[in-house]
Design an enzyme around this catalytic site. Structure first.
Site, short mmCIF file in Angstrom:
data_model
loop_
_atom_site.label_atom_id
_atom_site.label_comp_id
_atom_site.label_asym_id
_atom_site.label_seq_id
_atom_site.Cartn_x
_atom_site.Cartn_y
_atom_site.Cartn_z
N ASP A 99 -24.82 3.65 28.13
CA ASP A 99 -24.89 4.27 26.81
C ASP A 99 -24.45 5.72 26.96
OD1 ASP A 99 -25.48 4.91 24.18
OD2 ASP A 99 -27.58 5.34 24.62
N SER A 100 -23.18 5.89 27.27
CA SER A 100 -22.71 7.22 27.66
C SER A 100 -22.26 8.04 26.47
CB SER A 100 -21.53 7.08 28.63
OG SER A 100 -21.03 8.34 28.97
#
Length: 346
Positions: free
Chosen positions: A202-203
């Site tokens: 979940d960058s």
């Protein structure tokens, strides 16, 4: 927060290549900018923030702004937090809405619990990105977790979350949490083989250093550092806008994985009100179990604090519209999408 693959160096903007695998919403916003570094303040006009760019052509999302709470530039991106009139506090990175307090539960919970409940007993979990803290908050709700390592490249996002998003940041103080500020690609390269049971990507969209984070190289490293039967789950883009990218990721980037699937969720403040996640399972050591993630393999505790995810919502997320299902059926072997019919759950 959204994941990214190929980002231009600071100060350089260029059109996103059609064939590029898995570009994030924030990466697209950066690449689609017409000139110079983006300033999110310019996107507020007459009291409304408008998320508008060429990567979702012919549409735009607007939220009414009550007040701007913070606006700063980190080493990697433009970070804005504003209070909206009806959706709570909003996190904006490089001009793109990443999270609202009102609907963040759908994204955070599904991105986390689809892989977590599809695993028999996830003890070691790696989160790549997730600077707002939402995925970490959800991971540590699982009592079986022994350690949740989070590698986020931009400390500025973490600080913004700690200051303006109190319901999302509770995981940072959890005793099982290990926060590392650094590059997720380098972290994955350095990690030992078969270390993690679940990896959730979940960058945020740090410009420059995150180039290649969702390249085939990263996926190969993620596969290597997962234990047999382990799961990778990444933000998977909008099926209405990015079907080409979804197909590319499942067919090419997830090629090392025994099982690959796309799941859908509803997030009103994202383009088209929909986003998905792509999941890949590493083969079990003895090949005795299905590789599909379409059903939870552990019961959901009745006292777990959930607002969107349910046991019924889990398999429903994998029911896809006909146009996308046909594309993915043609691109990905059935054995990778649903597991061999002769296999049984253990």
């Amino acid at each position: 927060l959204k994941s990214c693959a190929f980002c231009p160096p600071p100060g350089l903007v260029k059109p996103a290549p059609r064939s590029a695998p898995f570009l994030s919403r924030a990466a697209r916003a950066t690449m689609a900018a017409q000139e110079g570094p983006l300033n999110a303040a310019t996107l507020i006009k007459d009291g409304w923030f408008m998320e508008k760019n060429s990567q979702w052509p012919g549409q735009a999302n607007s939220l009414e702004v009550k007040q701007v709470l913070s606006h700063a530039k980190s080493d990697f991106q433009d970070i804005m937090v504003f209070e909206s009139t009806t959706w709570g506090n909003i996190l904006v990175l490089d001009g793109v809405i990443q999270m609202s307090e009102r609907d963040e539960c759908s994204y955070q919970e599904m991105l986390t619990h689809l892989p977590m409940f599809a695993h028999e007993c996830p003890k070691q979990v790696l989160i790549v990105g997730g600077g707002d803290g939402g995925v970490l908050r959800e991971v540590v709700k699982h009592s079986c977790v022994e350690k949740a390592t989070m590698c986020e490249i931009d400390g500025g996002v973490v600080e913004a979350a700690k200051k303006f998003f109190p319901k999302q940041n509770t995981g940072f103080a959890h005793p099982k949490a290990d926060l590392q500020i650094g590059d997720g690609l380098a972290f994955a390269k350095a990690a030992a083989d078969e270390t993690y049971d679940v990896i959730v990507v979940d960058s945020s969209d740090p410009v420059g250093p995150a180039e290649g984070l969702f390249s085939p190289e990263f996926y190969a490293n993620a596969h290597r550092i997962l234990k047999p039967g382990g799961l990778l789950c990444c933000q998977g883009e909008c099926l209405w806008v990015h079907a080409d990218l979804i197909e590319t990721v499942l067919r090419d980037n997830l090629a090392p994985f025994a099982g690959v699937e796309y799941a859908s969720m509803q997030v009103p403040t994202y383009p088209s009100g929909q986003i998905g996640c792509v999941l890949g399972r590493k083969a079990y050591a003895d090949g005795s179990k299905k590789v599909s993630c379409q059903n939870p393999v552990r019961p959901v505790p009745g006292d777990m604090d959930l607002h969107y995810y349910t046991e019924e919502m889990h398999p429903a997320a994998f029911a896809l519209p006909a146009f996308l299902k046909k594309r993915l059926d043609a691109a990905v072997p059935a054995s990778k999408r649903q597991g061999a019919s002769t296999m049984k759950w253990g």
